[in-house]
Design a protein around this motif. Sequence first.
Motif, PDB file in Angstrom:
ATOM      1  N   ASN A 119      17.781  37.009 -71.375  1.00 41.60           N
ATOM      2  CA  ASN A 119      18.903  36.493 -70.585  1.00 41.60           C
ATOM      3  C   ASN A 119      19.325  35.100 -71.019  1.00 41.60           C
ATOM      4  O   ASN A 119      20.507  34.812 -71.131  1.00 41.60           O
ATOM      5  CB  ASN A 119      18.543  36.459 -69.093  1.00 41.60           C
ATOM      6  N   ASP A 120      18.355  34.224 -71.239  1.00 34.57           N
ATOM      7  CA  ASP A 120      18.693  32.840 -71.563  1.00 34.57           C
ATOM      8  C   ASP A 120      19.089  32.644 -73.034  1.00 34.57           C
ATOM      9  O   ASP A 120      19.416  31.538 -73.444  1.00 34.57           O
ATOM     10  CB  ASP A 120      17.548  31.894 -71.181  1.00 34.57           C
ATOM     11  N   LYS A 121      19.059  33.713 -73.821  1.00 37.03           N
ATOM     12  CA  LYS A 121      19.434  33.614 -75.234  1.00 37.03           C
ATOM     13  C   LYS A 121      20.656  34.465 -75.570  1.00 37.03           C
ATOM     14  O   LYS A 121      21.004  34.617 -76.737  1.00 37.03           O
ATOM     15  CB  LYS A 121      18.260  34.022 -76.111  1.00 37.03           C
ATOM     16  N   MET A 122      21.314  35.003 -74.544  1.00 35.46           N
ATOM     17  CA  MET A 122      22.485  35.833 -74.785  1.00 35.46           C
ATOM     18  C   MET A 122      23.649  35.011 -75.310  1.00 35.46           C
ATOM     19  O   MET A 122      23.894  33.910 -74.833  1.00 35.46           O
ATOM     20  CB  MET A 122      22.940  36.511 -73.480  1.00 35.46           C
ATOM     21  N   THR A 123      24.348  35.593 -76.265  1.00 33.00           N
ATOM     22  CA  THR A 123      25.560  34.963 -76.786  1.00 33.00           C
ATOM     23  C   THR A 123      26.757  35.505 -76.014  1.00 33.00           C
ATOM     24  O   THR A 123      26.648  36.509 -75.293  1.00 33.00           O
ATOM     25  CB  THR A 123      25.743  35.293 -78.276  1.00 33.00           C
ATOM     26  N   ASP A 124      27.901  34.876 -76.180  1.00 26.11           N
ATOM     27  CA  ASP A 124      29.114  35.407 -75.561  1.00 26.11           C
ATOM     28  C   ASP A 124      29.431  36.796 -76.113  1.00 26.11           C
ATOM     29  O   ASP A 124      29.902  37.663 -75.384  1.00 26.11           O
ATOM     30  CB  ASP A 124      30.291  34.453 -75.777  1.00 26.11           C
ATOM     31  N   GLU A 125      29.153  37.015 -77.391  1.00 25.60           N
ATOM     32  CA  GLU A 125      29.370  38.343 -77.982  1.00 25.60           C
ATOM     33  C   GLU A 125      28.484  39.387 -77.303  1.00 25.60           C
ATOM     34  O   GLU A 125      28.939  40.506 -77.017  1.00 25.60           O
ATOM     35  CB  GLU A 125      29.085  38.311 -79.486  1.00 25.60           C
ATOM     36  N   ASP A 126      27.225  39.032 -77.018  1.00 24.18           N
ATOM     37  CA  ASP A 126      26.333  39.935 -76.280  1.00 24.18           C
ATOM     38  C   ASP A 126      26.927  40.280 -74.921  1.00 24.18           C
ATOM     39  O   ASP A 126      26.940  41.447 -74.509  1.00 24.18           O
ATOM     40  CB  ASP A 126      24.956  39.294 -76.052  1.00 24.18           C
TER      41      ASP A 126
END
Length: 165
Positions: free
Chosen positions: A80-87
């Motif tokens: 969750n804390d490493k999600m990109t906007d693309e994700d």
Amino acid sequence: MRAAILISVWALSPATAYALEADAVVGTWRLVTATRKIVDTGETVDAYGGPKPNGWLNYDKDGRMMVICSYEGRERPVANDKMTDEDRIKLHKSFFAYAGTYKIEGDKVIHNIDTSWNEAWTGTSQVRNIEYKDSVVTLTTAPFKFNLDGKMSVITLIWEKYPRS
């Protein structure tokens, strides 16, 4: 004699689908399959990422409903804390959920949405054709522009009663 023959023919004929009564829809339904017919070409394809999307639909006796569906083959972000906007975009485009009230009118069910994953749907109504046969509900949309490619499409969702009796 003629009446007896007609009754025999009716009794031996295969079961046909029919519109649901409001209380028959109450309960939990598991999504079995979702197909999409592209109006311009007549081609039928998997609607939600593959032949086995994951979805649940609940109709309560108080007139409330909820639906949640995720496409088959969704990519899992690292965390969750490493999600990109693309994700986040990919996850949003491969999922939908909403809740609200429902009513059945003949062969249609109307979902009046008061909460949605997509605020564009909040405050709207989603109308589906509805049929029931052998503990299976089939919901079919009117033609609409599919969100991923803009092609006019008709979605058919097959739901089975859960737990299966």
